[in-house]
Design a protein around this motif. Structure first.
Motif, PDB file in Angstrom:
ATOM      1  N   GLY A 575       9.106  -2.600   2.332  1.00 22.50           N
ATOM      2  CA  GLY A 575       9.005  -3.937   2.386  1.00 22.50           C
ATOM      3  C   GLY A 575       9.448  -3.345   3.812  1.00 22.50           C
ATOM      4  N   GLU A 576       8.724  -4.838   5.057  1.00 23.00           N
ATOM      5  CA  GLU A 576       9.331  -4.531   6.343  1.00 23.00           C
ATOM      6  C   GLU A 576      10.587  -4.516   6.307  1.00 23.00           C
ATOM      7  OE1 GLU A 576       7.317  -5.197  10.463  1.00 23.00           O
ATOM      8  OE2 GLU A 576       6.974  -6.697   8.805  1.00 23.00           O
ATOM      9  N   LEU A 577      11.306  -3.797   6.947  1.00 23.88           N
ATOM     10  CA  LEU A 577      12.987  -4.503   7.363  1.00 23.88           C
ATOM     11  C   LEU A 577      12.821  -5.383   8.273  1.00 23.88           C
ATOM     12  CD1 LEU A 577      14.568  -0.467   8.099  1.00 23.88           C
ATOM     13  CD2 LEU A 577      13.956  -2.198   5.722  1.00 23.88           C
ATOM     14  N   ALA A 578      12.980  -6.261   8.277  1.00 18.36           N
ATOM     15  CA  ALA A 578      13.537  -7.102   8.526  1.00 18.36           C
ATOM     16  C   ALA A 578      14.359  -7.075  10.533  1.00 18.36           C
ATOM     17  CB  ALA A 578      14.187  -8.649   7.573  1.00 18.36           C
ATOM     18  N   HIS A 579      15.616  -6.199  10.286  1.00 20.34           N
ATOM     19  CA  HIS A 579      15.957  -5.934  11.238  1.00 20.34           C
ATOM     20  C   HIS A 579      15.008  -4.749  12.329  1.00 20.34           C
ATOM     21  CE1 HIS A 579      17.453  -3.112   8.378  1.00 20.34           C
ATOM     22  NE2 HIS A 579      17.879  -2.311   9.615  1.00 20.34           N
ATOM     23  N   ALA A 580      14.460  -4.421  11.676  1.00 19.48           N
ATOM     24  CA  ALA A 580      13.334  -3.385  12.889  1.00 19.48           C
ATOM     25  C   ALA A 580      11.973  -3.823  12.807  1.00 19.48           C
ATOM     26  CB  ALA A 580      13.750  -2.284  11.919  1.00 19.48           C
ATOM     27  N   PRO A 581      11.304  -4.615  13.523  1.00 16.04           N
ATOM     28  CA  PRO A 581       9.800  -5.574  12.373  1.00 16.04           C
ATOM     29  C   PRO A 581       8.738  -3.814  13.158  1.00 16.04           C
ATOM     30  CG  PRO A 581      11.495  -6.842  14.422  1.00 16.04           C
ATOM     31  CD  PRO A 581      12.541  -5.655  13.635  1.00 16.04           C
ATOM     32  N   GLY A 582       7.677  -3.586  12.621  1.00 17.47           N
ATOM     33  CA  GLY A 582       7.017  -2.604  12.205  1.00 17.47           C
ATOM     34  C   GLY A 582       7.099  -1.353  11.765  1.00 17.47           C
ATOM     35  N   LEU A 583       9.054  -1.005  11.500  1.00 12.15           N
ATOM     36  CA  LEU A 583       8.813  -0.290  10.048  1.00 12.15           C
ATOM     37  C   LEU A 583       9.315  -0.382   9.298  1.00 12.15           C
ATOM     38  CD1 LEU A 583      10.418   2.601  10.083  1.00 12.15           C
ATOM     39  CD2 LEU A 583      12.531   1.968  10.726  1.00 12.15           C
ATOM     40  N   TRP A 584       8.667   0.501   7.942  1.00 11.92           N
ATOM     41  CA  TRP A 584       8.460  -0.499   6.896  1.00 11.92           C
ATOM     42  C   TRP A 584       9.104   0.660   5.718  1.00 11.92           C
ATOM     43  CZ3 TRP A 584       5.072  -4.080   5.091  1.00 11.92           C
ATOM     44  CH2 TRP A 584       4.575  -4.530   6.138  1.00 11.92           C
ATOM     45  N   MET A 585       9.693   0.738   4.615  1.00 11.57           N
ATOM     46  CA  MET A 585      10.071   1.518   3.574  1.00 11.57           C
ATOM     47  C   MET A 585       9.765   1.207   2.494  1.00 11.57           C
ATOM     48  SD  MET A 585      14.546   0.835   2.834  1.00 11.57           S
ATOM     49  CE  MET A 585      14.264   2.581   1.798  1.00 11.57           C
ATOM     50  N   ALA A 586       9.041   2.130   1.691  1.00 12.08           N
ATOM     51  CA  ALA A 586       9.027   1.831   0.048  1.00 12.08           C
ATOM     52  C   ALA A 586       9.438   3.859  -0.789  1.00 12.08           C
ATOM     53  CB  ALA A 586       7.792   2.599  -0.219  1.00 12.08           C
ATOM     54  N   ALA A 587      10.246   3.419  -1.035  1.00  9.16           N
ATOM     55  CA  ALA A 587      11.708   4.288  -1.932  1.00  9.16           C
ATOM     56  C   ALA A 587      12.209   3.581  -2.796  1.00  9.16           C
ATOM     57  CB  ALA A 587      12.461   5.134  -0.943  1.00  9.16           C
ATOM     58  N   GLY A 588      12.363   4.563  -3.753  1.00 13.74           N
ATOM     59  CA  GLY A 588      13.838   4.417  -4.811  1.00 13.74           C
ATOM     60  C   GLY A 588      12.527   3.836  -6.124  1.00 13.74           C
ATOM     61  N   TYR A 589      11.884   4.141  -6.162  1.00 11.65           N
ATOM     62  CA  TYR A 589      11.178   3.768  -7.382  1.00 11.65           C
ATOM     63  C   TYR A 589      12.024   4.847  -8.696  1.00 11.65           C
ATOM     64  CZ  TYR A 589       6.804   3.385  -4.108  1.00 11.65           C
ATOM     65  OH  TYR A 589       6.891   2.716  -3.681  1.00 11.65           O
ATOM     66  N   ALA A 590      12.790   5.532  -8.988  1.00  8.72           N
ATOM     67  CA  ALA A 590      13.638   6.202  -9.835  1.00  8.72           C
ATOM     68  C   ALA A 590      12.710   6.926 -10.694  1.00  8.72           C
ATOM     69  CB  ALA A 590      13.991   5.285 -10.308  1.00  8.72           C
ATOM     70  N   SER A 591      12.631   6.100 -12.307  1.00 12.41           N
ATOM     71  CA  SER A 591      11.366   7.243 -12.796  1.00 12.41           C
ATOM     72  C   SER A 591       9.987   6.802 -13.188  1.00 12.41           C
ATOM     73  CB  SER A 591      12.351   6.938 -14.189  1.00 12.41           C
ATOM     74  OG  SER A 591      13.793   7.842 -14.529  1.00 12.41           O
ATOM     75  N   ARG A 592       9.815   5.567 -11.964  1.00 10.68           N
ATOM     76  CA  ARG A 592       8.451   4.339 -12.463  1.00 10.68           C
ATOM     77  C   ARG A 592       7.744   5.379 -10.926  1.00 10.68           C
ATOM     78  NH1 ARG A 592       7.340   2.256 -16.989  1.00 10.68           N
ATOM     79  NH2 ARG A 592       8.951   1.994 -18.198  1.00 10.68           N
ATOM     80  N   GLY A 593       7.517   6.308 -10.763  1.00  7.64           N
ATOM     81  CA  GLY A 593       7.159   6.837  -9.575  1.00  7.64           C
ATOM     82  C   GLY A 593       5.370   6.180  -9.538  1.00  7.64           C
ATOM     83  N   LEU A 594       5.057   7.078 -10.943  1.00  9.34           N
ATOM     84  CA  LEU A 594       3.570   6.386 -10.956  1.00  9.34           C
ATOM     85  C   LEU A 594       2.855   5.262 -11.408  1.00  9.34           C
ATOM     86  CD1 LEU A 594       2.792   9.214 -13.161  1.00  9.34           C
ATOM     87  CD2 LEU A 594       0.824   9.287 -11.329  1.00  9.34           C
ATOM     88  N   SER A 595       4.170   3.913 -11.576  1.00 11.59           N
ATOM     89  CA  SER A 595       4.198   2.717 -12.103  1.00 11.59           C
ATOM     90  C   SER A 595       3.539   2.390 -10.739  1.00 11.59           C
ATOM     91  CB  SER A 595       5.083   2.580 -12.606  1.00 11.59           C
ATOM     92  OG  SER A 595       5.177   2.727 -13.964  1.00 11.59           O
ATOM     93  N   TRP A 596       4.549   2.903  -9.467  1.00  9.05           N
ATOM     94  CA  TRP A 596       4.935   1.830  -8.505  1.00  9.05           C
ATOM     95  C   TRP A 596       3.617   2.199  -7.241  1.00  9.05           C
ATOM     96  CZ3 TRP A 596       6.572  -0.987 -11.481  1.00  9.05           C
ATOM     97  CH2 TRP A 596       8.545  -0.706 -12.235  1.00  9.05           C
ATOM     98  N   SER A 597       3.520   3.588  -7.510  1.00 11.80           N
ATOM     99  CA  SER A 597       2.339   3.577  -6.015  1.00 11.80           C
ATOM    100  C   SER A 597       1.342   2.829  -5.728  1.00 11.80           C
ATOM    101  CB  SER A 597       1.875   5.307  -6.531  1.00 11.80           C
ATOM    102  OG  SER A 597       1.543   5.946  -5.370  1.00 11.80           O
ATOM    103  N   ALA A 598       0.294   3.142  -6.584  1.00 12.05           N
ATOM    104  CA  ALA A 598      -0.582   2.073  -6.231  1.00 12.05           C
ATOM    105  C   ALA A 598      -0.068   0.793  -5.903  1.00 12.05           C
ATOM    106  CB  ALA A 598      -1.758   2.154  -7.317  1.00 12.05           C
TER     107      ALA A 598
END
Length: 626
Positions: A575-598
């Protein structure tokens, strides 16, 4: 069993004495076959000022309650197609508590869809999902038309929806037959999604309904009805809804985005944005080091999970698997999923009764998951297995390296080998900087998708503490998989075999066995010790192994080693970082990278474009970076 979980009850098919499609549960008809198109055009389109209201718009969003056969959607889609001044995109969000099974919907549309809608009806039936609770995203006309189906009780589903709605179609069964679909509390939840100037139309017309609409924030009035019905109701929202305002605030002009990281997370985001017309620059540290992140990762499994209470992890897994199949099934061979099914073995025979109880309570379609004993599991796998378990017919074999390269080669995507050390906001844009402070790329929108590296970038940028205590606990966990010659398994299994470890069908290069979990590792390496573990796990899944298997020597086999980025609770941070508008992250997929990617790529894309979210609000809240 969680008291919040209510099994989905699919629609039953019946006809009344006049041959009209009828709901035994509510004692009411769906549509008159002769008047369905006329009713949709008079009540729902004209009642909402369509097609005029969508003209000149980038996008127009409709919310419908009581989707039924989808005839209102088909009429709307046809009107949009026929209008040369139509909006660039049409988004429809539809709530349905009793969806039809795919075969039933196809047969009913073939019989009941009016002639002008027949072609569109076939397109809808071809994509119709199995009746599983949650959100299902369908796309038509190259993605210009989206249909987000929300399957479940309206009172449960509506508070979870995230959209900015321009027009409402209220088309549930009659208030006297199904009063819960017209309750003030539900109308208030719908009103929360009202865009400025949103309109509403319904064939229902009672003083009680108009009062409920007024209390929910709509100015309602009677209009001339259709098909012998004297009156209908139309309404206009008095103010923008709270959830609509939040959705509208996230919208960014389509333009340029920088994605940091070219693994499964980054590739999924690149696809989600490129398909929406964005220009995407992907910065990849692995390529800067000379080797792409998943190079040599021959195969992996993509299998959903089930839980007795259908918890967040299970719901996310189900949604992610469906989105992956929809997004990737038309990719070239090697990158596209191979839907071979998964036999997920129980840990021991004593858990079979618990599994049976779980599947009975969930009431998912048997075409999606069913219990299998050891003999049937072995027949599905084409080789003896140790135990029975659950069979997921849509279990997918993926080739991560090929998938990533295919997604990053999409038009509009540029990949640059670069190591990002920190980010900095400059003049309203976000800069990606290297260790020497040199600018690598800049854009209004930047997404950190570089797994555990995102934590270090945020820390070096002064954006980690105190805002993101959970992200601050993200750590990297090493692991490896082993590539086995198919001949050692007499050709290998026909489907994925999972449990304590997994064994995959032959890709042409061999069968992959996995995997290890190494805490505190300094490097992700292929090792004799690791191969001993993966071989042991694979052998534990099988009923027997032969001499060729016993001749395999740990440490002499090819394989792949990599890292997992793990957060507390093993859910990602997206999601977008509330304290840094315009900066997002998508990390911490653990063993489910394929499940979360799309799924997460589309979640970010939908938010940036103001589309109805493909993920429920409560689930999106759980993965919000914090």
């Amino acid at each position: 069993m969680s008291s919040s979980y209510v099994p989905l009850a699919p629609a039953t098919v019946a006809l009344d004495a006049e041959g009209r499609l009828y709901s035994p549960a509510y004692g009411d008809v769906y549509h008159s076959p002769a008047g369905a198109l006329g009713q949709a055009e008079h009540v729902f389109l004209r009642g909402n000022g369509l097609p005029e209201r969508w003209r000149g718009r980038d996008a127009f969003t409709v919310c419908e309650t009581g989707f039924g056969l989808g005839l209102n959607f088909l009429a709307l889609w046809r009107a949009w197609r026929d209008d040369p001044a139509r909006s660039a995109a049409l988004h429809v969000l539809a709530v349905e508590g009793h969806p039809f099974a795919p075969a039933d919907l196809a047969a009913l549309l073939a019989r009941h869809a009016p002639g002008p809608l027949a072609g569109l009806a076939r397109e809808l039936a071809a994509q119709w999902p199995l009746p599983l609770p949650g959100l299902h995203r369908l796309e038509f006309d190259g993605g210009a038309v989206t249909l987000t189906l929300a399957f479940g009780e309206a009172q449960t589903v509506a508070p979870r929806l995230d959209a900015c709605v321009d027009a409402y179609f209220l088309d549930g069964f009659a208030p006297g037959r199904n009063p819960r679909m017209w309750e003030p509390a539900l109308l208030r939840e719908l009103a929360a999604m009202a865009a400025p100037g949103a309109t509403l139309a319904t064939w229902a017309c009672t003083g009680e309904l108009r009062r409920a609409l007024s209390e929910s924030g709509f100015d309602a009035r009677r209009e001339t009805g259709y098909g012998g019905k004297w009156h209908m109701t139309v309404a206009t929202a008095r103010a923008e809804g709270a959830r609509a305002a939040q959705a509208r605030a996230r919208i960014r002009p389509r333009g340029h985005a920088v994605v940091v990281g070219a693994g499964l997370a980054g590739a999924g985001i690149a696809q989600g944005l490129a398909l929406r017309g964005w220009r995407v620059t992907v910065l990849d540290a692995a390529r800067a080091g000379g080797v792409a992140a998943h190079a040599g990762h021959v195969a992996a499994a993509l299998t959903p999970v089930v839980a007795r209470d259908d918890n967040a992890r299970a719901r996310l897994s189900r949604a992610g698997s469906a989105r992956a199949l929809a997004r990737w099934r038309d990719l070239p061979e090697g990158a596209a999923p191979r839907v071979c099914g998964t036999v997920q073995l129980e840990r021991d025979e004593g858990r079979a009764a618990a599994l049976a109880g779980t599947l009975e309570m969930l009431a998912f379609p048997a075409e999606w998951v069913r219990q299998v004993d050891r003999d049937e599991a072995g027949a599905l796998a084409g080789m003896p297995v140790a135990r029975g378990g659950a069979y997921f017919a849509q279990g997918m074999l993926m080739q991560p390296g090929r998938l990533i390269e295919t997604l990053l080669a999409l038009p509009g995507v540029t990949v640059l080998p670069a190591q990002v050390a920190r980010v900095h906001q400059d003049g309203g844009q976000w800069q990606a900087l290297d260790a020497a402070g040199r600018e690598l790329a800049r854009a209004d929108t930047m997404i950190l998708a570089n797994a555990a590296g995102a934590r270090g970038v945020l820390d070096a940028s002064g954006l980690l503490e105190p805002w993101l205590p959970r992200v601050a606990q993200m750590h990297a966990l090493a692991g490896e998989v082993t590539l086995l010659p198919a001949a050692a398994l007499e050709g290998g299994p026909r489907c994925i075999i999972g449990g304590e470890g997994y064994l995959l069908p032959d890709t042409g290069e061999g069968c992959v066995a996995g995997s290890t979990y190494v805490h505190g590792a300094e490097q992700a390496l292929i090792s004799a010790e690791g191969q001993q573990v993966t071989l042991g796990k694979a052998a534990g899944l099988l009923g027997a192994v032969g001499p060729a298997w016993n001749a395999l020597t740990p440490g002499s086999l090819p394989g792949w080693a990599g890292w997992r980025a793990v957060l507390p609770g093993r859910l990602p941070a997206v999601g977008e970082l509330a304290h840094a508008p315009g900066l997002w992250m998508a990390a911490g997929y653990a063993s489910r990278g394929l499940s979360w990617s799309a799924l997460m790529g589309d979640l970010i894309g939908a938010r940036l474009m103001g589309e109805p979210s493909p993920l429920e609000r409560d689930l999106a809240g759980l993965v919000t970076p914090r």
